[in-house]
Design a protein around this motif. Structure first.
Motif, mmCIF file in Angstrom:
data_model
loop_
_atom_site.group_PDB
_atom_site.id
_atom_site.type_symbol
_atom_site.label_atom_id
_atom_site.label_comp_id
_atom_site.label_asym_id
_atom_site.label_seq_id
_atom_site.Cartn_x
_atom_site.Cartn_y
_atom_site.Cartn_z
ATOM 1 N N GLY A 136 5.893 -35.190 58.881
ATOM 2 C CA GLY A 136 6.039 -34.108 57.919
ATOM 3 C C GLY A 136 5.512 -32.778 58.425
ATOM 4 O O GLY A 136 6.273 -31.884 58.791
ATOM 5 N N ILE A 137 4.182 -32.653 58.500
ATOM 6 C CA ILE A 137 3.558 -31.362 58.833
ATOM 7 C C ILE A 137 3.885 -30.935 60.262
ATOM 8 O O ILE A 137 4.314 -29.795 60.495
ATOM 9 C CB ILE A 137 2.041 -31.437 58.616
ATOM 10 N N ALA A 138 3.677 -31.836 61.240
ATOM 11 C CA ALA A 138 3.942 -31.466 62.636
ATOM 12 C C ALA A 138 5.408 -31.128 62.846
ATOM 13 O O ALA A 138 5.740 -30.143 63.524
ATOM 14 C CB ALA A 138 3.519 -32.599 63.572
ATOM 15 N N TYR A 139 6.287 -31.922 62.253
ATOM 16 C CA TYR A 139 7.721 -31.664 62.407
ATOM 17 C C TYR A 139 8.090 -30.304 61.818
ATOM 18 O O TYR A 139 8.760 -29.491 62.468
ATOM 19 C CB TYR A 139 8.523 -32.769 61.716
ATOM 20 N N GLY A 140 7.632 -30.039 60.594
ATOM 21 C CA GLY A 140 7.955 -28.773 59.955
ATOM 22 C C GLY A 140 7.364 -27.587 60.676
ATOM 23 O O GLY A 140 8.039 -26.565 60.888
ATOM 24 N N TRP A 141 6.101 -27.710 61.079
ATOM 25 C CA TRP A 141 5.417 -26.615 61.763
ATOM 26 C C TRP A 141 6.052 -26.355 63.123
ATOM 27 O O TRP A 141 6.372 -25.219 63.472
ATOM 28 C CB TRP A 141 3.942 -26.977 61.922
ATOM 29 N N GLY A 142 6.255 -27.421 63.899
ATOM 30 C CA GLY A 142 6.830 -27.255 65.231
ATOM 31 C C GLY A 142 8.236 -26.693 65.185
ATOM 32 O O GLY A 142 8.581 -25.778 65.943
ATOM 33 N N MET A 143 9.071 -27.212 64.299
ATOM 34 C CA MET A 143 10.452 -26.736 64.202
ATOM 35 C C MET A 143 10.521 -25.294 63.710
ATOM 36 O O MET A 143 11.392 -24.522 64.123
ATOM 37 C CB MET A 143 11.262 -27.649 63.275
ATOM 38 N N SER A 144 9.584 -24.921 62.834
ATOM 39 C CA SER A 144 9.587 -23.539 62.341
ATOM 40 C C SER A 144 9.242 -22.551 63.453
ATOM 41 O O SER A 144 9.701 -21.405 63.445
ATOM 42 C CB SER A 144 8.599 -23.392 61.177
ATOM 43 N N LEU A 145 8.445 -23.026 64.436
ATOM 44 C CA LEU A 145 8.067 -22.148 65.551
ATOM 45 C C LEU A 145 9.244 -21.855 66.476
ATOM 46 O O LEU A 145 9.323 -20.774 67.067
ATOM 47 C CB LEU A 145 6.924 -22.778 66.353
ATOM 48 N N VAL A 146 10.159 -22.814 66.599
ATOM 49 C CA VAL A 146 11.302 -22.606 67.492
ATOM 50 C C VAL A 146 12.564 -22.237 66.730
ATOM 51 O O VAL A 146 13.574 -21.864 67.340
ATOM 52 C CB VAL A 146 11.575 -23.872 68.345
ATOM 53 N N SER A 149 14.873 -18.367 62.411
ATOM 54 C CA SER A 149 14.388 -17.677 61.222
ATOM 55 C C SER A 149 12.899 -17.884 61.000
ATOM 56 O O SER A 149 12.291 -17.230 60.149
ATOM 57 C CB SER A 149 15.148 -18.181 59.984
ATOM 58 N N GLY A 150 12.295 -18.822 61.770
ATOM 59 C CA GLY A 150 10.877 -19.119 61.585
ATOM 60 C C GLY A 150 10.613 -19.961 60.351
ATOM 61 O O GLY A 150 9.485 -20.121 59.926
ATOM 62 N N ARG A 151 11.667 -20.517 59.758
ATOM 63 C CA ARG A 151 11.518 -21.336 58.557
ATOM 64 C C ARG A 151 12.306 -22.633 58.685
ATOM 65 O O ARG A 151 13.247 -22.718 59.457
ATOM 66 C CB ARG A 151 12.019 -20.571 57.319
ATOM 67 N N LEU A 152 11.891 -23.607 57.922
ATOM 68 C CA LEU A 152 12.593 -24.873 57.869
ATOM 69 C C LEU A 152 12.597 -25.342 56.427
ATOM 70 O O LEU A 152 11.589 -25.234 55.735
ATOM 71 C CB LEU A 152 11.896 -25.909 58.762
ATOM 72 N N ARG A 153 13.706 -25.853 55.976
ATOM 73 C CA ARG A 153 13.811 -26.258 54.569
ATOM 74 C C ARG A 153 12.893 -27.428 54.241
ATOM 75 O O ARG A 153 12.729 -28.349 55.021
ATOM 76 C CB ARG A 153 15.258 -26.624 54.243
ATOM 77 N N LEU A 154 12.312 -27.360 53.040
ATOM 78 C CA LEU A 154 11.423 -28.428 52.580
ATOM 79 C C LEU A 154 12.161 -29.752 52.492
ATOM 80 O O LEU A 154 11.600 -30.817 52.775
ATOM 81 C CB LEU A 154 10.836 -28.057 51.216
ATOM 82 N N SER A 155 13.444 -29.709 52.141
ATOM 83 C CA SER A 155 14.227 -30.940 52.010
ATOM 84 C C SER A 155 14.299 -31.695 53.336
ATOM 85 O O SER A 155 14.303 -32.932 53.362
ATOM 86 C CB SER A 155 15.645 -30.615 51.520
ATOM 87 N N ALA A 156 14.331 -30.941 54.458
ATOM 88 C CA ALA A 156 14.387 -31.583 55.771
ATOM 89 C C ALA A 156 13.091 -32.330 56.053
ATOM 90 O O ALA A 156 13.105 -33.431 56.622
ATOM 91 C CB ALA A 156 14.638 -30.543 56.862
#
Length: 303
Positions: A136-146, A149-156
């Protein structure tokens, strides 16, 4: 002591069988994902249902889930801070590979074969927090960095956690524990039979997935990543041993888990984010070898 060493060597031998099978051409590294699906989706859940069915989880032990979450997130933050002056790709790589632990596919079956079935309960509770932090957290944080838009949907993020079979198993087991529900003996006969194969299949899978090849220029990066994990593990391990208000056998397992390998999903996350998969796979494999030695050593020292 001799019994512990023999059990540890038996598990290492199974990993060796996986390596030999790969070198003989019976299986390939690409088969790792197939074994992983069987272990995480079938044998491990069966082993967990069998172990939890005869174990009553004390309320204080539920804190292991929170502790697991905090440990993972703390390492992710440390990895991010140490790479804050580097590229966003380096930051994402550090977040993925710093704060994650391979509990379900390695540590739980390894501890089960090394310590005994009761260790599965402690490691599973710790892994609830680990699953949320890693998937959850690592995936969202890491993906948002690359992500552009710098964002990733919560649903993902929710989909990543909610479709993890081990996490779903943990949640189901916790609900059953809270409601004091137990599986019928007839079903336990099935789960115990299937679950008995878990240590062998999990260790065989690790042997198939081990990959110690790396470009010479990247060894320093691997050393930095692994040093970060093990210095953290040593410091937190000492603090946990003396400060955690848990039974001795639970504290032994916690300290051992702090030297567990990097989560097996992280090279896949790096591939999805177009990061350095070669470095991630190498660091993952080295962390497995370290865990093979460190975990039984800690068990002998602390038990």
């Amino acid at each position: 002591m001799l019994d512990t060493l023999l059990r540890a060597l038996s598990l290492v031998a199974i990993i060796g069988i996986g390596q030999l099978a790969k070198r003989a051409g019976w299986v390939s590294t690409s088969d790792f994902s197939k074994f992983s699906k069987i272990v995480l989706g079938v044998t491990l859940p069966c082993a967990l249902f069998t172990s939890f069915n005869t174990f009553h989880v004390e309320f204080a032990l539920l804190g292991l889930a929170v502790f697991g979450l905090l440990v993972n997130v703390a390492l992710q933050v440390i990895g991010y801070l140490q790479t804050r002056r580097r590229s966003r790709q380096d930051q994402a790589f550090a977040v993925f590979n710093s704060g994650s632990y391979n509990i379900g596919a390695f540590s739980t079956p390894y501890l089960s074969g090394l310590v005994g079935p009761h260790a599965m309960v402690f490691s599973s509770l710790f892994d609830i927090g680990t699953a949320v932090a890693s998937a959850g957290i690592a995936y969202g944080w890491g993906m948002s960095l690359v992500h552009p838009s710098g964002r990733l949907r919560l649903s993902a993020l929710l989909r990543k956690v909610g479709t993890n079979p081990v996490f779903v198993t943990y949640v189901t087991l916790l609900v059953m524990q809270l409601l004091n529900l137990r599986l019928p003996d007839q079903l336990i006969v099935f789960t115990s039979t299937v679950g008995a194969a878990n240590p062998f299949l999990a260790m065989l899978m690790i042997g198939i997935g081990l990959d110690l090849r790396l470009s010479r220029a990247k060894y320093l990066d691997a050393a930095r990543l692994l040093a970060r994990r093990y210095v953290f593990g040593l410091v937190v391990g000492v603090a946990s041993w003396y400060l955690l208000p848990l039974p001795t056998d639970a504290r032994v397992v916690v300290v051992m888990l702090l030297f567990a390998p990097i989560a097996a999903m992280m090279p896949a996350f790096c591939a999805e984010a177009e990061l350095d998969v070669e470095l991630a796979s190498f660091a993952n494999s080295v962390s497995v070898l370290v865990a093979i030695v460190a975990m039984p050593t800690l068990y002998l020292l602390l038990s």
